[in-house]
Design an enzyme around this catalytic site. Structure first.
Site, PDB file in Angstrom:
ATOM      1  N   THR A  71      -6.072  15.993  13.414  1.00 12.36           N
ATOM      2  CA  THR A  71      -6.985  15.596  12.312  1.00 12.36           C
ATOM      3  C   THR A  71      -8.081  16.269  12.740  1.00 12.36           C
ATOM      4  OG1 THR A  71      -6.432  13.534  13.393  1.00 12.36           O
ATOM      5  CG2 THR A  71      -8.636  13.260  12.223  1.00 12.36           C
ATOM      6  N   VAL A  72      -8.331  16.385  13.354  1.00 11.57           N
ATOM      7  CA  VAL A  72      -9.978  17.808  13.328  1.00 11.57           C
ATOM      8  C   VAL A  72      -9.720  18.788  12.907  1.00 11.57           C
ATOM      9  CG1 VAL A  72     -12.018  18.612  14.682  1.00 11.57           C
ATOM     10  CG2 VAL A  72     -10.372  16.318  15.685  1.00 11.57           C
ATOM     11  N   GLY A 131      -7.868   7.159  13.573  1.00  9.08           N
ATOM     12  CA  GLY A 131      -8.368   8.210  13.771  1.00  9.08           C
ATOM     13  C   GLY A 131      -9.294   8.158  14.739  1.00  9.08           C
ATOM     14  N   GLY A 147     -13.433  10.714  14.702  1.00  9.12           N
ATOM     15  CA  GLY A 147     -13.498  10.715  13.142  1.00  9.12           C
ATOM     16  C   GLY A 147     -12.612  12.194  12.930  1.00  9.12           C
ATOM     17  N   ASP A 193     -11.046  10.077  28.556  1.00  7.91           N
ATOM     18  CA  ASP A 193     -12.154  10.456  28.179  1.00  7.91           C
ATOM     19  C   ASP A 193     -14.026  10.608  28.275  1.00  7.91           C
ATOM     20  OD1 ASP A 193     -11.991  11.865  24.758  1.00  7.91           O
ATOM     21  OD2 ASP A 193     -13.756  10.879  25.100  1.00  7.91           O
ATOM     22  N   GLY A 195     -19.177  13.563  19.190  1.00  3.11           N
ATOM     23  CA  GLY A 195     -18.604  13.805  18.044  1.00  3.11           C
ATOM     24  C   GLY A 195     -19.876  14.680  16.994  1.00  3.11           C
ATOM     25  N   LYS A 243     -16.287  13.739  29.199  1.00  4.07           N
ATOM     26  CA  LYS A 243     -18.080  13.867  28.510  1.00  4.07           C
ATOM     27  C   LYS A 243     -18.661  13.785  29.293  1.00  4.07           C
ATOM     28  CE  LYS A 243     -15.786  12.425  24.363  1.00  4.07           C
ATOM     29  NZ  LYS A 243     -15.273  11.425  23.424  1.00  4.07           N
TER      30      LYS A 243
HETATM   31  N1  HSE Z   1     -11.163   9.974  20.784  1.00  2.00           N
HETATM   32  C1  HSE Z   1     -12.440  10.398  21.235  1.00  2.00           C
HETATM   33  C2  HSE Z   1     -13.433   9.027  21.202  1.00  2.00           C
HETATM   34  C3  HSE Z   1     -12.376  11.072  20.259  1.00  2.00           C
HETATM   35  O1  HSE Z   1     -12.729   7.655  21.010  1.00  2.00           O
HETATM   36  O2  HSE Z   1     -14.332   9.020  21.900  1.00  2.00           O
HETATM   37  C4  HSE Z   1     -13.813  11.889  19.971  1.00  2.00           C
HETATM   38  O3  HSE Z   1     -13.583  12.105  21.438  1.00  2.00           O
END
Ligand code: HSE
Length: 407
Positions: free
Chosen positions: A15-16, A172, A287, A186, A120, A190
């Site tokens: 995607t990215v 996405g 995204g 996730d 992002g 971060k």
């Molecule tokens: N899956 C991650 C989110 C994408 O939903 O934040 C960006 O890291």
């Protein structure tokens, strides 16, 4: 290729990666206009096409958007040892092997940029590394997972958890394996990266305590509305008792908190310091095109000199048992003496109550309390003691509450 070309090897075309290729083609001319060099893709590596050695030999810089630890780690190390700059969006890798990567970048005097790994399109990495580098930071709160924020937003409008997750995957926002999004892993990765940038301490993903949104009840969102609170998945990194605490939990926020109204796939990070009071950055957190814009921004940063890799790490103890205010929800029998016993147990564990609402529901009553800040271990002991009484009809539920309001 022309002499004015800046050659970018692209590792990964999901995607990215695909969005990055398209955005680079759109923006190359404008980038050349303002810095004299034109970024061009000199090779793409996917599972089924491309040759890493060939791409490396030709490239000035490698962009890694494969995700996961291996082979991304090996590619980046090899590239930096060969004197190539790197840009990565890989939070799993940085939160588990960041020090090895930063050390390699310093040793070979190359740039490693990773804006897209956190938030992002929100430029929080650069702000912490550069704009706020002279600011002593006390605390960071972040909504740093777009998928879970999108799901919570949709659920608060009436969607089911499953419907909202399926839609996040379709658009996405979600990871290839969305369990990282909904379990909080996730966001934990971060927050480990942000903690390293804000406090200089190496924080490994395994040292971040996290809990996701998958066990929240629909009820919790309803109570949030009734109490005029926002319910968000919030990551926190803060100085505590000379150490550092980093964690991610579902959290209630009062309406005056800058994160309370962040909705949909948006991310936001609040940086607190005595010097600056509070700064909040917010924007699209997930995204393809949004993330690709941060990746391309990093490429341009390297083309124009870019920030050096993070300095060698500082030692800082990680502290787990920290104070927080809590929301406590008990389903109890509606009988004489129940409330008195509950408050007695809380008092004995030094849990002070800020507000309490009891609603009778036939033979049961729903007792919802918000505490003043209390050590988590004291609250846990109190909850364990309460859960053992016969008059408590289902397992007590607790959710953290952030008390600060800035507005
Ligand atoms: N899956 C991650 C989110 C994408 O939903 O934040 C960006 O890291």
């Amino acid at each position: 290729m022309a002499a004015s070309d800046f050659k970018v090897g692209l590792l990964g075309h999901g995607t990215v990666g695909a969005a990055f290729e398209a955005l680079l083609a759109e923006r190359a001319e404008e980038i050349e206009r303002f810095n004299g060099l034109r970024p061009v893709i000199c090779g793409i590596l996917t599972r089924s096409r491309g040759d890493f050695e060939k791409i490396l030999a030709e490239a000035d810089l490698l962009v890694e958007v494969i995700g996961g630890v291996e082979p991304a780690r090996e590619y980046l190390l090899q590239a930096m040892r060969a004197g190539r700059h790197v840009v990565t969006a890989n939070k799993q890798l940085l939160s588990q092997h960041g020090e090895e990567l930063f050390e390699t970048a310093r040793a070979h005097d190359v740039r490693i940029r990773f804006e897209a790994a956190v938030g992002g399109a929100v430029p929080v990495v650069r702000v912490l590394e550069e704009s706020l580098s002279a600011t002593p930071i006390d605390r960071i709160h972040g909504i740093v997972n777009g998928t879970s924020n999108y799901i919570l937003t949709e659920m608060s409008k009436g969607s089911s958890y499953a419907e909202a997750l399926a839609e996040a995957q379709r658009i996405g926002y979600a990871e290839a394996d969305p369990s990282d999004d909904v379990t909080g892993r996730d966001a934990a990765a971060k927050m480990a990266i942000l903690a390293r940038l804000a406090f200089g301490a190496p924080v490994h993903l395994d040292e971040v305590r996290y809990e996701g949104i998958e066990n929240l009840h629909g009820d919790d969102l309803q109570y949030a509305r009734e109490l005029d609170l926002g319910l968000k998945l919030v990551g926190t990194a803060e100085r505590r008792q000379g150490g550092l605490s980093v964690h991610v939990f579902p959290t209630f926020l009062y309406p005056g908190h800058p994160l309370a109204n962040v909705s949909g796939p948006f991310n936001a990070v609040t940086v607190e310091s005595e010097t600056i009071t509070e700064i909040t950055l917010s924007g699209p957190g997930a995204g393809g095109r949004q993330t690709a814009s941060a990746v391309l921004g990093d490429v341009v940063s390297v083309m124009t000199g870019g920030a050096k890799p993070p300095a060698p790490p500082l030692a800082m103890a990680l502290i787990e048992d920290v104070e927080s205010a809590f929301y406590l929800h008990l389903d109890v029998a509606d009988e004489p003496g129940v409330l008195a016993t509950v408050t007695k147990v809380l008092g004995e564990q030094r849990v002070s109550i800020k507000s309490v609402v009891q609603r009778g529901m036939g033979e049961h009553a729903r007792l919802v309390m918000v505490t003043h800040p209390v050590l988590e271990s004291s609250l846990r002991e109190a909850v364990e003691r309460l859960g053992a009484f016969d008059f408590v009809r289902s397992a007590p539920r607790t959710i953290r509450v952030i008390e600060e309001e800035f507005l």
